[in-house]
Design a protein around this motif. Sequence first.
Motif, mmCIF file in Angstrom:
data_model
loop_
_atom_site.group_PDB
_atom_site.id
_atom_site.type_symbol
_atom_site.label_atom_id
_atom_site.label_comp_id
_atom_site.label_asym_id
_atom_site.label_seq_id
_atom_site.Cartn_x
_atom_site.Cartn_y
_atom_site.Cartn_z
ATOM 1 N N ARG A 233 40.857 4.651 -37.073
ATOM 2 C CA ARG A 233 39.743 3.795 -37.407
ATOM 3 C C ARG A 233 39.961 2.399 -38.046
ATOM 4 O O ARG A 233 41.038 1.985 -38.267
ATOM 5 N N ARG B 38 38.075 -2.139 -35.015
ATOM 6 C CA ARG B 38 37.424 -1.650 -33.771
ATOM 7 C C ARG B 38 36.175 -1.843 -33.418
ATOM 8 O O ARG B 38 35.426 -2.608 -34.254
ATOM 9 N N GLU C 71 30.268 0.150 -31.318
ATOM 10 C CA GLU C 71 29.448 0.158 -30.122
ATOM 11 C C GLU C 71 29.904 0.610 -29.241
ATOM 12 O O GLU C 71 29.079 1.044 -28.149
ATOM 13 N N GLN C 72 31.371 0.611 -28.849
ATOM 14 C CA GLN C 72 31.849 0.918 -27.533
ATOM 15 C C GLN C 72 32.807 2.081 -27.875
ATOM 16 O O GLN C 72 34.075 2.151 -27.619
ATOM 17 N N LYS C 73 32.338 3.389 -28.472
ATOM 18 C CA LYS C 73 33.072 4.390 -28.808
ATOM 19 C C LYS C 73 34.255 3.996 -29.664
ATOM 20 O O LYS C 73 35.358 4.600 -29.390
ATOM 21 N N ASN C 74 34.055 3.239 -30.489
ATOM 22 C CA ASN C 74 35.081 3.028 -31.594
ATOM 23 C C ASN C 74 36.372 2.707 -31.139
ATOM 24 O O ASN C 74 37.455 2.877 -31.380
ATOM 25 N N ARG C 75 36.385 1.762 -29.828
ATOM 26 C CA ARG C 75 37.753 1.407 -28.960
ATOM 27 C C ARG C 75 38.241 0.113 -29.769
ATOM 28 O O ARG C 75 37.459 -0.646 -30.501
#
Length: 728
Positions: free
Chosen positions: A587, A259, A262-266
Motif C-alpha cells: 500500500r 499508489r 481510484e484504479q484498484k490501488n495500482r
Amino acid sequence: MTDPTIPNAEIQSILEARHGDPFGFLGRHTRADGAMVVRTFQPEAHTVKVVARDGSIECPLEKVHSQGFFEGVVSGAAASGEYDIDVRTMGGKSSRFADPYSFGTLLSDQDIYFFKEGTHQKLWHSLGAHLKSYSGISGVQFAVWAPNATRVSVVGDFNDWDGRMNPMRNREGVWELFIPGITELAHYKFELVGADGGLHVKADPFAFFGQHGLQTASLVFNLDRYGWHDAEWMQQREAKNLYKTPMSIYEVHLGSWKRIPEQKNRPKSYRELADDLIPYVKSLNFTHIELMPVSEFPFDGSWGYQVTGYFAATSRFGNPDEFREFVDRCHQAGIGVILDWVPGHFPKDAFGLAKFDGSALYEHADPRQGEHQDWGTLIFNYGRSEVKGFLIANALYWLEEFHIDGLRVDAVASMLYLDYSRKPWAWVPNKYGGRENLDAIDFMRELNKLCYEKHPGTTIIAEESTAWPGVSKPTDTGGLGFGFKWNMGWMNDTLHYMEEDPVHRKYHHGEATFSMLYAYDENFILVLSHDEVVHGKGSLINKMPGDRWQKFANLRMLYAWMWAHPGKKLLFMGGEFGQWQEWNHERSLDWHLFLGEEHAALQHLLRDLNHLYITRPALHQMDHEPGGFQWLDASDGDHSIFAFMRIAADGDKVYCVINATPVPRKGYRVGVTEPGSYLELVNTDAPGYAGSGMVNPLPMPATETEWQGQPWSIVIDLPPLGVVWLGR
C-alpha cells in the motif's frame, strides 16, 4: 514412408527434441549419395518447398515422416545460394521464411573465449536475445550458456512453445540460433534437456525485458533506441569528488511510494513516478534517490531482493526505456540514482537460474556452500569464471545502459563469510581453514576496480554489517574497494539510545558518542533504511518515547543530529513526514497525514536540513577526514547534552548542540573558535517545525570567555529534546 537414405534415429531425435547437433542434420547438406538436400521439420505443414532467394527456382520437399519431417533434393540457386522455406498448411495458410539452419555461426570465437575466461565486460551484447539482420534477413539472435545440457531450444509464441521447432547450435557450452522473422516483444524461453535428464524451461538470464509474477516469459527488446538528454549531468558526474560533496539519499520502494486508489490501488508507472516522485525529492533537497531492486523478480513480498531477471528492469512499472526515461529525468533535475543490487543470492524458482542446465551451474552444488539457510535462496559460485563474469557484466550493464550513478550491494556480509548464519557443521572452510569466502572477496575487488575504471564518478556501496576491515578502502592497499559502507553500528547504537526514555539516557551516553571512535575507519553512509521499519520493528516515529509531542521532538532531534554527524545520509521514504504505521509494500505511504501540522512541519525540517547540508561545506566537505569534526563536549552524560563542531577545508564551522532530555537548558554556554556574532541556523524546537518555540532569534556575540577548550564562547537557550545548529 521414411526414405531409407535418412537415418531414422536422427529423425526420431529431432521429433523427440533430443538432437544435440541440429545444424549437422537440418538445413542444407550433401547427402551420402551426393545429392544436395534440404531438411526441415514443419509439423503443421501439408506441403513444403524450397525457394531460391532470387526467385529463380522452386524445389518441392517430400514428407518423409508422418509427424512433419521433410527432405528434398535442391538444385540451382537453391543448392548454392540463399533460400527460403515455403510452407502451406492443410487449412490453406501459407508462410515463407529464411531457414534458421542456413545461417553460419553467430558469436565470435573471441566472445566465447572471453566469456569462459570471465572477462567479457559487455557480455549482454552477446548472450540473450538481440534483434539482428543477416544477409538482409531480419530476426532475433539467441544465445544462452548451458554447458551441461544435451539439447537446448528456443521456445516462444512464434513456435507454439514447441521445443522441437528451434533447437540451437552448441559452441563450447554456449548455444546459439538466429530465427528469422521474429520481432520485438516476442515472448520466449529456453527449453533444455539437462544433465539430469530432465526437461527444464528457463527464462533468459540476459533478457532485457520480462514478465513478472505467475507469467515469467522473457521478451525481446531493442535497447538501441533510447536517446539520452543527460549529457551535462554525466560530464559533471565524472569530474565530481563524491567524498567531498553532499550526498543525501531518499530510499524508495517504487511499488508503494504512492499508489492510485481510484484504479484498484495500482502502483504508479515509471513515467508517472517521474512526474511525481522527482519533483517531490527535489523539493526536499535530497541529492539522490536509492531504489530498492528493480531487476525483475516474481514475488512482490521479496521487495525485489530475490531476482530472476538480472538484466531486466521490472515490467511492473513499464518497459526498460521508460525506466531509462525516469533516470534521465532524475539527472536533468540534478538528482542521482542509486540501485540496490543483489549479487549475494538468487531464488529457487524453476524458471530462473537454479539448476539452470540440470546441474548446479550458477550456484554451488554443495548446500553448505550454495544455499542460504535463512532465506531459502541459492548462493552464486563466485569461483566459477563464467558466473563471476555474469555478475560483473551485470553491474557494468546498469551503469552503462541505464546511466545509473551507483549500486548499493545487498548483504555483503553474507558473501564475505562462509559460516554466515550457519551452524558449526554446516559450512566448508576455505583452503586455509578459515571462514573467509576468498572467491567472493576476489569477485568484489574485481567488481569495484572495473566499475570505477569504466565509469568514473559512479560509486559502489556496501551494505556490510560486521567489522570486516577496509570495506571502503582501495584494493591496492588490501581493501575491498567499495566507495562507501553503510554505518550499521551508528544506526543500531543511535536508535537504541533514542528508544530509551530520556530519564535513562544518561546511562547510555556512550552509545550516543561511540560512533566517533571509528567514524573514519570507512567512508560511511548513515542509514535509517527500510530494514528499520519492517517485520514488527515499527515506524521511526513510533520508536520514539513519550507522548505525541515528545515523539515528534525526539524524531526532529534525531534527524538534526544525524545530518550534522560526519557521513553521507540515507532516509527511507515515509520517515520524512513521520509515518505512524510500519511500512507495508502492498500500500501507499500515509500521505493523508499531511492533514496534521506536525507531519508537514517534520517534512519542512528535512527540507531545511538538506538545504544547509548542501550549501554549508562544513557539513559535508570533510565527512571522511578527522579534521572535519571536533568534540566540544562529549562527556556531559548527566544532562544528556553533547556538542561538537563541523569544519570545512577553509575553516568555516557549524556548531551543533543536542539536548536529549525534555528539560530546557537556558543560558547554556557553547565554546567557539572565533570572535564575532553567531546565528542560529537550525533550531528543531522552532514553531515552524511544530516545536515549543524556545529559539535564539537574535545574533549572539561571542565573548572572550574560554569554554569547552575554545578561546571564545556564546550563550544560548537550549530547547527540550532539541538540537541547535550555530554558525556565522
